[in-house]
Design an enzyme around this catalytic site. Structure first.
Site, PDB file in Angstrom:
ATOM      1  N   TYR A 117      -1.476   0.354  10.726  1.00 24.50           N
ATOM      2  CA  TYR A 117      -1.760  -0.400   9.497  1.00 24.50           C
ATOM      3  C   TYR A 117      -0.577  -0.331   8.538  1.00 24.50           C
ATOM      4  O   TYR A 117      -0.120  -1.348   8.005  1.00 24.50           O
ATOM      5  CB  TYR A 117      -3.012   0.149   8.811  1.00 24.50           C
ATOM      6  CG  TYR A 117      -3.172  -0.322   7.386  1.00 24.50           C
ATOM      7  CD1 TYR A 117      -3.489  -1.644   7.113  1.00 24.50           C
ATOM      8  CD2 TYR A 117      -2.987   0.558   6.311  1.00 24.50           C
ATOM      9  CE1 TYR A 117      -3.622  -2.095   5.802  1.00 24.50           C
ATOM     10  CE2 TYR A 117      -3.116   0.119   5.006  1.00 24.50           C
ATOM     11  CZ  TYR A 117      -3.438  -1.202   4.753  1.00 24.50           C
ATOM     12  OH  TYR A 117      -3.557  -1.644   3.448  1.00 24.50           O
ATOM     13  N   THR A 122       0.817  -1.207   0.000  1.00 21.58           N
ATOM     14  CA  THR A 122       0.000   0.000   0.000  1.00 21.58           C
ATOM     15  C   THR A 122       0.854   1.263   0.000  1.00 21.58           C
ATOM     16  O   THR A 122       1.996   1.260   0.487  1.00 21.58           O
ATOM     17  CB  THR A 122      -0.901   0.013   1.249  1.00 21.58           C
ATOM     18  OG1 THR A 122      -1.518   1.293   1.409  1.00 21.58           O
ATOM     19  CG2 THR A 122      -0.093  -0.270   2.511  1.00 21.58           C
TER      20      THR A 122
END
Length: 319
Positions: free
Chosen positions: A151, A128
């Protein structure tokens, strides 16, 4: 070509499986745990699989990655796409981080360990843009990684595990960093899905911060075009590759497009800035263009319209 896709019932995973099956040379094994704590409810995952389950060249395994008998699944698999994981920046703070440790770190390590015992030709890890943290300009793959959220830390740890297994066991690793993927089947917790749901229900759109934060929005069909190209792409082993979109815009720009599509003024509810989210993202996709022949085609207005129409067809997805 026998291909394993983890997270196959998810937003990007289900699109990827459908794209891979368009090639009659491919057999796809889709694996998904239907994690109860995931922001994607089980009924949405079942909906995502509706075109896949009837296909002869698709096999579905509903099981936790930490419980899968990999010695039975991996023999004969040529390529592994590891998309499974616990998503979401805002929900990764506090006690729930243990879910990110389990699903993004432990599960990745277990899969890498077992793949090291079986001869796969490529292991593609879905990462990501969150690993980059706050950057002001267009970012390429050699930029420093400074995640702003737990995250982001969990996904960067997954990347590092991949690199460790590449060095230790010779695993043929490819890392792809996705930038704000949107489109039909987008997760219910993601911004565009929430925006459209609020508009349909006559509620104001919640905006964290001033709305001037920008994102490199990547339409899901463009994203999976790039990811699927990795099957036959040469000279990508060991590479980290940005997958960004055709158009970068602010949150307020997106709301203006939605006002055009809905043909009405949309109420806004401004809220405090969300923790752990960068103000801007902007991908340098020159490596993807060179190695994957990647060229995103879908402009933001067309992509938003497609997501909106998909949600209109499936009112039970308004959550």
């Amino acid at each position: 070509m026998k291909i394993l896709v983890t997270g196959a019932a998810g937003f990007i995973g289900s699109h990827l499986c459908e794209k891979l099956l368009q090639d009659p040379r491919h057999e796809v094994i889709g694996l998904d745990a239907f994690v109860q704590q995931s922001p994607t409810p089980v009924k949405v995952r079942e909906y995502n699989l509706r075109f896949l389950l009837p296909q002869d060249r698709f096999t579905f395994i509903n099981q936790d990655l930490l419980q899968v008998p990999w010695d039975e699944v991996l023999p004969g698999v040529d390529i592994v796409y590891h998309l499974a994981g616990m998503p979401g920046v805002r929900s990764s703070w506090g006690a729930d981080f243990k879910l990110y440790i389990t699903h993004n770190i432990e599960a990745t390590q277990r899969l890498l360990e077992d793949c090291s015992k079986h001869p796969v030709t490529k292991f593609v890890y879905a990462s990501t843009s969150s690993v980059y943290g706050e950057k002001t300009d267009q970012v390429n793959e050699i930029a420093t990684t400074e995640p702003l959220s737990p995250y982001g830390v969990s996904k960067l740890t997954g990347e590092q595990l991949c690199n460790v297994y590449a060095r230790h066991a010779g695993l043929p690793i490819v890392i792809m960093r996705f930038f704000t993927v949107y489109g039909p089947r987008q997760r219910p917790d993601m911004a565009f899905h929430r925006f459209i749901s609020h508009i349909r229900q006559g509620k104001p759109i919640p905006i964290h911060g001033d709305g001037l934060q920008t994102r490199d929005f990547t339409y899901v069909a463009d994203c999976v075009e790039a990811v699927a190209a990795a099957v036959y792409a040469e000279n990508i082993i060991g590479e980290t590759i940005n997958i960004g979109g055709k158009e970068r815009a602010s949150v307020l720009d997106c709301i203006a497009i939605l006002e055009e599509l809905f043909a009405k003024k949309i109420d806004r509810k401004f809220m405090s800035k969300a923790s752990g989210e960068p103000r801007h993202t902007w991908a340098d996709i020159s490596k993807a263009q060179r190695l994957l022949d990647y060229q995103p085609k879908t402009d933001l207005r067309s992509g938003l319209h497609a997501e909106m129409m998909d949600l209109f067809k499936t009112p039970f997805l308004f959550l």
